[in-house]
Design a protein around this motif. Structure first.
Motif, PDB file in Angstrom:
ATOM      1  N   TRP A 152       0.843  -1.206   0.000  1.00  0.00           N
ATOM      2  CA  TRP A 152       0.000   0.000   0.000  1.00  0.00           C
ATOM      3  C   TRP A 152       0.872   1.248   0.000  1.00  0.00           C
ATOM      4  N   MET A 153       1.926   1.248   0.816  1.00  0.00           N
ATOM      5  CA  MET A 153       2.821   2.408   0.893  1.00  0.00           C
ATOM      6  C   MET A 153       3.566   2.631  -0.410  1.00  0.00           C
ATOM      7  N   SER A 154       3.933   1.538  -1.094  1.00  0.00           N
ATOM      8  CA  SER A 154       4.718   1.672  -2.322  1.00  0.00           C
ATOM      9  C   SER A 154       3.958   2.407  -3.414  1.00  0.00           C
ATOM     10  N   ALA A 155       2.639   2.428  -3.306  1.00  0.00           N
ATOM     11  CA  ALA A 155       1.817   3.141  -4.293  1.00  0.00           C
ATOM     12  C   ALA A 155       1.587   4.595  -3.905  1.00  0.00           C
ATOM     13  N   ARG A 156       2.044   4.998  -2.697  1.00  0.00           N
ATOM     14  CA  ARG A 156       1.704   6.323  -2.195  1.00  0.00           C
ATOM     15  C   ARG A 156       2.879   7.133  -1.676  1.00  0.00           C
ATOM     16  N   VAL A 157       3.877   6.492  -1.106  1.00  0.00           N
ATOM     17  CA  VAL A 157       4.982   7.227  -0.483  1.00  0.00           C
ATOM     18  C   VAL A 157       6.038   7.695  -1.476  1.00  0.00           C
ATOM     19  N   PRO A 158       6.545   6.844  -2.370  1.00  0.00           N
ATOM     20  CA  PRO A 158       7.642   7.287  -3.247  1.00  0.00           C
ATOM     21  C   PRO A 158       7.216   8.391  -4.204  1.00  0.00           C
ATOM     22  N   ASP A 159       8.189   9.184  -4.619  1.00  0.00           N
ATOM     23  CA  ASP A 159       7.931  10.154  -5.693  1.00  0.00           C
ATOM     24  C   ASP A 159       7.652   9.429  -6.996  1.00  0.00           C
ATOM     25  N   ALA A 160       8.238   8.250  -7.184  1.00  0.00           N
ATOM     26  CA  ALA A 160       7.992   7.439  -8.381  1.00  0.00           C
ATOM     27  C   ALA A 160       8.160   5.977  -8.014  1.00  0.00           C
ATOM     28  N   THR A 161       7.278   5.139  -8.574  1.00  0.00           N
ATOM     29  CA  THR A 161       7.347   3.702  -8.348  1.00  0.00           C
ATOM     30  C   THR A 161       7.574   3.004  -9.679  1.00  0.00           C
ATOM     31  N   ILE A 162       8.581   2.130  -9.709  1.00  0.00           N
ATOM     32  CA  ILE A 162       8.941   1.364 -10.902  1.00  0.00           C
ATOM     33  C   ILE A 162       8.518  -0.081 -10.688  1.00  0.00           C
TER      34      ILE A 162
END
Length: 388
Positions: A152-162
């Motif tokens: 859940w965090m990986s879709a919201r915290v980073p400036d960009a998700t690869i």
């Protein structure tokens, strides 16, 4: 780079990903630091392929190895400053702030500490998702819950998700209602090596063999392969090159199963030249997994022109596209179908080799490390520009 065990890579797909990507970014003029775990990288190592290696301790347990190291690496990364400083036009020294422009996390679990970098520093945060780790069999209910939170965090915290596969693009769109950046892994295109060390060590080269290469974990199903291979009438040996990933009990059961077939060889993890020799001289590569991100071993087998039998899961379908000579697909978990596919492929190896050569150029062109490095570099620049 945070979340990897470190480089030089020995075992682990994420480690190979970081090595190939980081070395190419370094060659393009960037300063790349890879945070390495003390239980993986030799303490004397300070640099490798243009990357700076920073070795920090960790707790060598299944549940805390990655998380503890990622937390320590994050604290170190956001606390480090340029030792030289900068001077203005009048020669006065001033503080330039945090050293790193980008803090790049790899995998779900390490992303649990990403908020510290995202909101506690001026660095931009990027996270690469290599697979859905919360679905891996080695985790207990508590760990899976934590990894679902990390997802859940990986879709919201980073400036960009690869993400490394189109299946993961779909997952993030459906599960998290968000758009991520697709940058796939690359294939190793180094030329194959003659069977020298593997002949001396294990008698391979003169006698043909079928190869499995990877961690011994339930989701990769090496136990299924062992049971299926007992049904195959062949003089080929079966080489399962790999080892435990905090799955010691599973590995003990696997070794007991292997002892029932004298054709089976378990050489442990293999690195460097031996790995390259094994990969390029196999008659057939088999990957019966029920869960993958985008397996480097599959890409490398095709790049070496080795015929493949693989389970028909989404990441494998992305690479092979369809069941065809040289790239056989079987239902995941189907022992009988796996045995039949291996038997059929070994019965017409010349046809299988011609088949893999027909789609090898597409795979090598699509999955290219240089292109991955260029796309990652562009994403870094876009992310920094968006943060102003």
């Amino acid at each position: 780079m945070i979340g990897t065990r470190g480089v030089p890579a020995t075992f682990g797909g994420i480690e190979h990903h970081v090595e190939e990507l980081g070395s190419r970014l370094a060659a393009r003029g960037h300063e790349i630091t890879v945070y390495c775990r003390s239980n993986y990288v030799d303490r004397a190592a300070r640099g490798y392929r243009g990357m700076t290696l920073r070795r920090l301790p960790t707790v060598s347990t299944k549940s805390f190895d990655a998380l503890v190291h990622s937390a320590l690496a994050t604290a170190d990364a956001i606390g480090r400053r340029d030792a030289l400083g900068r001077r203005d036009a009048l020669g006065r020294r001033y503080d330039i702030g945090r050293r790193y422009d980008i803090v790049h996390y790899h995998a779900l679990g390490p992303g649990l500490v990403a908020p510290a970098a995202r909101f506690g520093s001026r660095a931009c945060v990027v996270q690469t998702i290599h697979g859905l780790d919360d679905q891996r069999a080695k985790w207990n209910a508590v760990a899976r819950s934590a990894l679902r939170v990390a997802g859940w965090m990986s879709a919201r915290v980073p400036d960009a998700t690869i993400v490394v596969s189109n299946d993961l693009v779909r997952h993030y769109a459906e599960r998290h209602r968000t758009t991520v950046t697709y940058i796939p892994n690359g294939a190793t295109t180094e030329p194959g090596l003659p069977a020298q060390e593997i002949r001396d060590a294990w008698g391979l080269g003169g006698q043909p063999y079928v190869l499995y290469l990877g961690r011994f974990v339930p989701e990769k199903c090496p136990d299924l392969l062992l049971r299926a291979f007992r049904q195959v009438d062949t003089d080929h040996r079966l080489v399962l090159a790999g080892g435990s990933s905090f799955t010691d009990a599973y590995v003990q059961d696997l070794r007991a199963l292997a002892r029932q077939d004298p054709r089976v060889l378990l050489p442990g993890y293999v690195y460097g030249r031996r790995k390259q020799e094994l990969s390029s001289n196999a008659s057939l590569f088999v990957l019966p997994s029920v869960l993958e991100g985008l397996p480097l071993t599959l890409l490398d087998a095709v790049a070496h022109g080795v015929p493949v039998v693989a389970s028909a899961i989404a990441p494998h379908l992305e690479v092979l596209q369809e069941d065809q000579p040289g790239g056989r697909l079987v239902p995941a978990g189907d022992e009988e179908a796996l045995a039949k596919a291996i038997q059929a492929a070994l019965g017409d190896l010349d046809g299988e080799r011609r088949g893999v050569q027909s789609f090898r150029p597409r795979v090598v062109d699509t999955y290219d490390w240089n292109r991955a490095a260029e796309a990652t570099e562009q994403l870094y620049h876009q992310t920094i520009a968006a943060r102003g």
